[in-house]
Design a protein around this motif. Sequence first.
Motif, PDB file in Angstrom:
ATOM      1  N   GLU A 689     -75.776 -37.652 -20.403  1.00  0.00           N
ATOM      2  CA  GLU A 689     -74.917 -37.470 -21.563  1.00  0.00           C
ATOM      3  C   GLU A 689     -73.666 -38.331 -21.406  1.00  0.00           C
ATOM      4  O   GLU A 689     -73.201 -38.579 -20.297  1.00  0.00           O
ATOM      5  CB  GLU A 689     -74.506 -35.994 -21.711  1.00  0.00           C
ATOM      6  N   VAL A 798     -75.331 -33.016 -17.640  1.00  0.00           N
ATOM      7  CA  VAL A 798     -74.764 -32.308 -18.788  1.00  0.00           C
ATOM      8  C   VAL A 798     -73.251 -32.239 -18.625  1.00  0.00           C
ATOM      9  O   VAL A 798     -72.712 -32.330 -17.515  1.00  0.00           O
ATOM     10  CB  VAL A 798     -75.343 -30.890 -18.931  1.00  0.00           C
ATOM     11  N   SER A 801     -68.922 -28.271 -20.086  1.00  0.00           N
ATOM     12  CA  SER A 801     -68.681 -27.334 -21.189  1.00  0.00           C
ATOM     13  C   SER A 801     -69.967 -26.728 -21.744  1.00  0.00           C
ATOM     14  O   SER A 801     -69.930 -25.733 -22.473  1.00  0.00           O
ATOM     15  CB  SER A 801     -67.936 -28.058 -22.314  1.00  0.00           C
ATOM     16  N   ARG A 802     -71.113 -27.332 -21.415  1.00  0.00           N
ATOM     17  CA  ARG A 802     -72.390 -26.802 -21.910  1.00  0.00           C
ATOM     18  C   ARG A 802     -72.829 -25.557 -21.167  1.00  0.00           C
ATOM     19  O   ARG A 802     -73.752 -24.867 -21.611  1.00  0.00           O
ATOM     20  CB  ARG A 802     -73.466 -27.888 -21.772  1.00  0.00           C
ATOM     21  N   ARG A 803     -72.217 -25.277 -20.055  1.00  0.00           N
ATOM     22  CA  ARG A 803     -72.607 -24.093 -19.278  1.00  0.00           C
ATOM     23  C   ARG A 803     -72.123 -22.825 -19.970  1.00  0.00           C
ATOM     24  O   ARG A 803     -70.946 -22.654 -20.246  1.00  0.00           O
ATOM     25  CB  ARG A 803     -72.012 -24.148 -17.873  1.00  0.00           C
ATOM     26  N   GLN A 804     -73.066 -21.920 -20.236  1.00  0.00           N
ATOM     27  CA  GLN A 804     -72.721 -20.614 -20.825  1.00  0.00           C
ATOM     28  C   GLN A 804     -72.642 -19.589 -19.699  1.00  0.00           C
ATOM     29  O   GLN A 804     -73.651 -19.169 -19.150  1.00  0.00           O
ATOM     30  CB  GLN A 804     -73.791 -20.196 -21.854  1.00  0.00           C
ATOM     31  N   VAL A 822     -77.847 -23.069 -19.527  1.00  0.00           N
ATOM     32  CA  VAL A 822     -77.586 -24.370 -20.142  1.00  0.00           C
ATOM     33  C   VAL A 822     -78.774 -24.719 -21.032  1.00  0.00           C
ATOM     34  O   VAL A 822     -79.919 -24.733 -20.558  1.00  0.00           O
ATOM     35  CB  VAL A 822     -77.383 -25.477 -19.090  1.00  0.00           C
TER      36      VAL A 822
END
Length: 867
Positions: A689, A798, A801-804, A822
């Motif tokens: 990304e 990645v 910020s994509r980590r939940q 993710v």
Amino acid sequence: MAHDLPTSADHWLRHMPGVERQRQELRLVESAWDQLSLLSSLSPLSARAASGDDLAQARRDFSALSDELLQGLVSEALQHRIDDLGTRAQVCIDVLVRNLFERTADIGFFATDVGVAEYLARPEPALRPRIEQRLRAYASKYTVYRDIVLFDAEGRLCASLCEAACPDTDGAAQDLLREAMRSVAPYVERFAPQGFGGRAGPALVYARRVEADGRSLGVLCLVFDLADELPTVFDSLGGPNADEGEGVLLALVDAEGRVLGSSDALQLPAGWRLPRADAAGARLLHHLSRRYLAVVRDTHGFQGYAGPGWRGLALLPIDLAFDEPARGDNPSALNEALAGHAEVLSAGLRDIPRRASAIESALERSVWNGLLELRQMDDGGREGALAPRDLLFAQTLLSEIGGAARRTARVFAGALQDLYGMVTRSLLSDAQSRAALAMQILDRNLYERANDCRWWALTPQFASTLRTGETGCARASAVLRDINALYTVYSGLALFDRQGRVVAVSRAEHEPHVGAPLGDAPWVARCLGLADEQHYVVSDFEPNRFSAEPAFVYAAAVRGENGEVLGGVAVVWDAVAQLRSILDDVSSGCGPRDALAFVDARDRVVLSVGAATPLQADGVVGTCRTGGRLVNVAGQVFGVGVSRGQGYREYRARDGHDHGLSCLSLRHLCERRPAPRAAPLPPTDAAREDGPARLRLASFLLGGHWLALDARHVLLAAPDAAVLGRSAARAPFCGLVQVGEQVHPVVDLRQAVAGLDASTERESGTDRQLIVVRVPRADGAARSFALRVDALGPMVDVAPSRRQRLGLAQVGGGTPLIDALVAVEAPGAGGGSRVLCCIAPDWLERCADQALGDCAPLDLDALLAHA
């Protein structure tokens, strides 16, 4: 000209378009690997990142396995075709021999007919029309006879159904008559030109001396209508596998390989001698400028009778032998049902799927380890890092290796699917052929029963006994005993009067029934109400007065001179013994977990052989009738063959009778195993990304879920290996494993996730992988251990910020295995998204310290459902 079958795959490939297509696919992939090997040698960094030794080994393994796959595809395709042709040839001769066995009984009975003996004692011309009417009545019941001929003791023709000149006194017919007059055997069987029978050419004749009061009166000859019978045999063999039988040429050959009759007289005329058709086996045959795959089979015989020494022959042109016919079944569904079940393959091919998996796993590791090494170089963590251009070239090379690995996996998967498909089709074809053969034999058997009762009802002694009303008549009983001695398929015969009372029986154990009424059995009243001598009745399949086991009773009315009904004759078919005999013969060569059964119209099992377990489950018979070609029973997958039969001659086909029986054939294929819940992501290179800050995740497969580690914690990937010190380990640890020169504790992640096989006895195998994890400590030290996973996935870059992040309430108490999710886009044509479950750093640290403690397995399905 005939030749033994070539063993070289190259010889057959030009006739096998499907296998040739797979060969081209394999050759293209092999060429790609050659190019990658060349590219990897262009720079030291490329060779190191691409694990040059691993790549060379994978290339060698690929080449060796490709050759074996092709050989396996060729051998399976060839064996399937030989088996199919062999089945047709075998049925061709065995069905005919069973038919001829009945003729050996017929001649024995008819030669003792009182009317025949009385006529030959005084063969006056005025009486000839009357005896020929009796011969015609016999032939109208047993429609397999072309002619019935009587000769006196001097060899003169006395009666015949056909207009035929008297045979020459020095001809073959006289040789037959002299042999029959001298022979003490139950019959004389001869196939040769006879000069009678209404047609020129050879005739199959059964002859026997006619005697009365110890005096030889002449000879009775039954001329079997072989020309009429063979088409019915050949036509029946196009039934269950008609799509595969297109172009098959069937024939009957004698002991010298001379054709007696064929399914196509233009291609294979009678009298043609085929080379090497005088011995059983499979071979290549050149005939009329065309090459054929030919299979010859000897008869199995029946009850000690081996027939006239003939053989069955099946021919198929080589250019048609391996076409791929259109099918009603969904081939993908059939192939997928067996995919991965190596136990269904022949012993020499069972290791191919494991070796294909090993190559794929090795390539996954090679790409993984290359990307890990490049990351360390890219981060400046290794001395001697080269220019960005070299790094880019190495990354591109790894990307191409990843793409080649995916193509390799697809090509192997396609070849293996074809291999499983061939095995599946062969087993299903075998199951259907067995069911159809059993019904063909049954219908032919019961055809004879319908004939027997109608003919025996015309016996003069029976009418005489019923007219006098003599219960227990010794002469009638003697005739019944003689019949039963010749026709061993009956558990008893009985004569009954118009009131339904038993007058005479054939067996001593049934004599207590003499004088007793047959009760309210429906078949008795129906028999006494029959319109004429051509009709018969059949009971339901159930126990009766003469048989404690379920049986069919065939009955016909006995009539007086004016046609009035005097009573009836009943024959009790020994169903259990005969059905078992049919199933035993048809099940020859089946495995211990296969089953064959006759079932009735209400889906009840009448009789079965083989494994009983699959047939005991509720609803199995109904499912087999309507559920397609495969059925799951008690955790096992079976191939299904079902046949209702088509009748034989007029029996069932034109007389309105339906016995209601079907044959069910179950061939065990494999144990049913659940399919993976999620399709694996392709083992690709990094999915990058944009953005200055990025997090690289090393993904892997566990069951149906995708998990990921921070790539900074990963040292390398290694093949699964045997675990040491297993007994002292506490879950999820399962012992120690050696990777290279290092020994690491190993954690089997299947023991940390609910719903997966958590057995600590699970054997190591090439389909699983080890990930060596290195966890840094606050004091600057580091500890390592190995994670055992199912398969490696892509390296995914990645944005952080994509980590939940997940809370404790979502992952449960204690040290959570997963701390974030993710969503990533799946590369490849399918696209879509996948959720990666990120392993918590705290969990890794606790594992490194071996201080994890007791933790309940995490339910990933529930976690993902509520996340």
